[in-house]
Design a protein around this motif. Structure first.
Motif, mmCIF file in Angstrom:
data_model
loop_
_atom_site.group_PDB
_atom_site.id
_atom_site.type_symbol
_atom_site.label_atom_id
_atom_site.label_comp_id
_atom_site.label_asym_id
_atom_site.label_seq_id
_atom_site.Cartn_x
_atom_site.Cartn_y
_atom_site.Cartn_z
ATOM 1 N N ASP A 1 0.547 26.471 0.369
ATOM 2 C CA ASP A 1 1.128 27.810 0.339
ATOM 3 C C ASP A 1 0.909 28.495 1.681
ATOM 4 N N GLU A 2 1.825 29.383 2.052
ATOM 5 C CA GLU A 2 1.735 30.110 3.323
ATOM 6 C C GLU A 2 1.555 29.135 4.490
ATOM 7 N N VAL A 3 2.347 28.084 4.488
ATOM 8 C CA VAL A 3 2.139 26.982 5.436
ATOM 9 C C VAL A 3 2.309 27.432 6.897
ATOM 10 N N HIS A 4 3.020 28.523 7.103
ATOM 11 C CA HIS A 4 3.207 29.005 8.490
ATOM 12 C C HIS A 4 1.897 29.450 9.131
ATOM 13 N N MET A 5 0.848 29.601 8.321
ATOM 14 C CA MET A 5 -0.452 30.028 8.855
ATOM 15 C C MET A 5 -1.246 28.891 9.505
ATOM 16 N N LEU A 6 -0.787 27.665 9.376
ATOM 17 C CA LEU A 6 -1.524 26.534 9.969
ATOM 18 C C LEU A 6 -1.570 26.669 11.494
ATOM 19 N N SER A 7 -2.667 26.201 12.069
ATOM 20 C CA SER A 7 -2.791 26.189 13.525
ATOM 21 C C SER A 7 -1.902 25.070 14.086
ATOM 22 N N ILE A 8 -1.676 25.118 15.388
ATOM 23 C CA ILE A 8 -0.856 24.075 16.028
ATOM 24 C C ILE A 8 -1.465 22.694 15.786
ATOM 25 N N GLY A 9 -2.788 22.607 15.928
ATOM 26 C CA GLY A 9 -3.478 21.330 15.716
ATOM 27 C C GLY A 9 -3.286 20.829 14.286
ATOM 28 N N ALA A 10 -3.345 21.768 13.346
ATOM 29 C CA ALA A 10 -3.187 21.401 11.934
ATOM 30 C C ALA A 10 -1.769 20.917 11.674
ATOM 31 N N PHE A 11 -0.789 21.588 12.278
ATOM 32 C CA PHE A 11 0.604 21.149 12.116
ATOM 33 C C PHE A 11 0.781 19.736 12.660
ATOM 34 N N ASN A 12 0.165 19.457 13.811
ATOM 35 C CA ASN A 12 0.279 18.117 14.400
ATOM 36 C C ASN A 12 -0.327 17.061 13.488
ATOM 37 N N ALA A 13 -1.464 17.394 12.882
ATOM 38 C CA ALA A 13 -2.106 16.453 11.956
ATOM 39 C C ALA A 13 -1.224 16.239 10.737
ATOM 40 N N LEU A 14 -0.623 17.329 10.254
ATOM 41 C CA LEU A 14 0.264 17.234 9.096
ATOM 42 C C LEU A 14 1.487 16.380 9.419
ATOM 43 N N LEU A 15 2.003 16.558 10.617
ATOM 44 C CA LEU A 15 3.196 15.813 11.036
ATOM 45 C C LEU A 15 2.960 14.311 10.951
ATOM 46 N N LYS A 16 1.750 13.883 11.358
ATOM 47 C CA LYS A 16 1.440 12.443 11.307
ATOM 48 C C LYS A 16 1.577 11.909 9.881
ATOM 49 N N THR A 17 1.130 12.705 8.902
ATOM 50 C CA THR A 17 1.249 12.270 7.508
ATOM 51 C C THR A 17 2.699 12.305 7.050
ATOM 52 N N LEU A 18 3.433 13.329 7.490
ATOM 53 C CA LEU A 18 4.832 13.451 7.070
ATOM 54 C C LEU A 18 5.694 12.342 7.666
ATOM 55 N N GLU A 19 5.253 11.813 8.809
ATOM 56 C CA GLU A 19 6.018 10.740 9.446
ATOM 57 C C GLU A 19 5.909 9.423 8.683
ATOM 58 N N GLU A 20 4.744 9.200 8.100
ATOM 59 C CA GLU A 20 4.563 7.964 7.333
ATOM 60 C C GLU A 20 3.866 8.262 6.013
ATOM 61 N N PRO A 21 4.561 8.945 5.121
ATOM 62 C CA PRO A 21 3.889 9.326 3.862
ATOM 63 C C PRO A 21 3.731 8.123 2.941
ATOM 64 N N PRO A 22 2.564 7.980 2.315
ATOM 65 C CA PRO A 22 2.427 6.934 1.291
ATOM 66 C C PRO A 22 3.446 7.204 0.174
ATOM 67 N N SER A 23 3.890 6.155 -0.502
ATOM 68 C CA SER A 23 4.968 6.296 -1.488
ATOM 69 C C SER A 23 4.596 7.233 -2.635
ATOM 70 N N TYR A 24 3.295 7.406 -2.871
ATOM 71 C CA TYR A 24 2.850 8.206 -4.028
ATOM 72 C C TYR A 24 2.476 9.639 -3.658
ATOM 73 N N VAL A 25 2.820 10.050 -2.434
ATOM 74 C CA VAL A 25 2.450 11.405 -2.005
ATOM 75 C C VAL A 25 3.681 12.293 -1.850
ATOM 76 N N ILE A 26 3.567 13.506 -2.359
ATOM 77 C CA ILE A 26 4.624 14.501 -2.176
ATOM 78 C C ILE A 26 3.993 15.772 -1.606
ATOM 79 N N PHE A 27 4.567 16.271 -0.532
ATOM 80 C CA PHE A 27 4.127 17.552 0.004
ATOM 81 C C PHE A 27 5.149 18.620 -0.355
ATOM 82 N N ILE A 28 4.661 19.741 -0.861
ATOM 83 C CA ILE A 28 5.546 20.892 -1.064
ATOM 84 C C ILE A 28 4.972 22.033 -0.222
ATOM 85 N N LEU A 29 5.673 22.356 0.830
ATOM 86 C CA LEU A 29 5.228 23.419 1.726
ATOM 87 C C LEU A 29 5.977 24.691 1.350
#
Ligand SMILES: [Zn+2]
Length: 217
Positions: free
Chosen positions: A126-154
Motif C-alpha cells: 500500500d502507498e507504494v509511491h513512498m518507497l525509496s529509490i533503493g527500495a524501488f530498484n530492489a523491487l524491480l529485480k523481483t518484478l523482472e523475474e517473479p517466481p510463478s507463485y508470487v503476485i504483487f499488488i501495488l
C-alpha cells in the motif's frame, strides 16, 4: 464486543459487492476464470475507491479452494484464514512505514520460498509511491523475474511518483471516483440490511459529501 468501524464491517468480500469499478472487476474475474493471472498489478486512484478491497478479494480468489465464477467462496479454510489475517500467503505492507531497501530485500528473500499452503503468495504494498529509490530498484529485480507463485499488488494514490521501470512491469488499473448515485445506492442497500430507517435526502447528502470515496461515505 469491540467496535468495528463501519467501512470494515461493510467492506465487500466478493467482487459482486464492489460498486463503481465494473470494468476492473470484470477483467480480474476473467483472468481468474481463465487462470491467466498476472504477477504484478498496479492499482491507482484516489482514497476510498476500492483498491485495497479489490486487492484482498483478488488475493482470496487466487488461493480459494472452490472459487465461484472468479469470486472467492469465503467458506473454505484458505478464504477464512486470509479474511482473519492469519494466512502466510497474503502479506500486507504499508510502504509509508516500510520504505527502505532492507524492507524490500526481506520480501525478496521470502519470495524464494513457495507457499506452504494454497497456490500463491500475494504481496499487497500500500502507498507504494513512498518507497525509496533503493527500495524501488530492489523491487524491480523481483518484478523482472517473479517466481510463478508470487503476485504483487501495488496500490497508490499517486501513480506519477512511480518509476517508469516499475510501471512497465505492471498491469495498471485506474480506480475511478465513485459516482454519487452509486454511493447512494450502496448506502440505501446497507441501511435496508441493517434495518435502519433513513431519509433519502440524508443518503444523497452523505453520498455527495463523500466526494467519490465509498469508504468515507
Ligand atoms: Zn474459498
Amino acid at each position: 464486543m469491540g467496535y468495528t468501524a463501519l467501512y470494515r464491517k461493510f467492506r465487500p468480500d466478493t467482487f459482486a459487492d464492489v460498486k463503481g469499478q465494473d470494468a476492473i472487476v470484470q477483467t480480474l474475474k476473467n483472468q481468474i476464470n481463465a487462470d491467466r493471472i498476472g504477477h504484478a498489478y498496479l492499482f491507482c486512484g484516489t482514497r476510498g475507491t476500492g483498491k485495497t478491497t479489490v486487492a484482498k478479494i483478488l488475493a482470496k480468489a487466487v488461493n480459494c479452494e472452490h472459487p465461484i465464477d472468479g469470486n472467492p467462496c469465503n467458506e473454505c479454510a484458505t478464504c477464512k484464514a486470509i479474511a482473519a489475517g492469519s494466512s502466510m500467503n497474503v502479506i500486507e505492507i504499508d510502504a509509508a512505514s516500510n520504505n527502505g531497501v532492507d524492507n524490500i530485500r526481506e520480501i525478496r528473500e521470502e519470495t524464494t520460498y513457495s507457499p506452504t499452503e494454497g497456490k500463491y503468495k500475494v504481496y499487497i504494498i500500500d502507498e507504494v509511491h513512498m518507497l525509496s529509490i533503493g527500495a524501488f530498484n530492489a523491487l524491480l529485480k523481483t518484478l523482472e523475474e517473479p517466481p510463478s507463485y508470487v503476485i504483487f499488488i501495488l496500490a497508490t494514490t499517486e501513480a506519477h511518483k512511480i518509476p517508469i521501470t516499475i510501471l512497465s512491469r505492471c498491469q495498471r488499473y485506474d480506480f475511478k471516483r465513485i459516482s454519487i448515485l452509486t454511493i447512494a445506492d450502496r448506502l440505501t442497500q446497507l441501511m435496508k440490511e441493517e434495518q435502519v430507517e433513513v431519509e433519502e435526502k440524508a443518503i444523497r447528502y452523505i453520498a455527495r459529501k463523500a466526494d467519490g470515496s465509498m469508504r468515507d461515505a
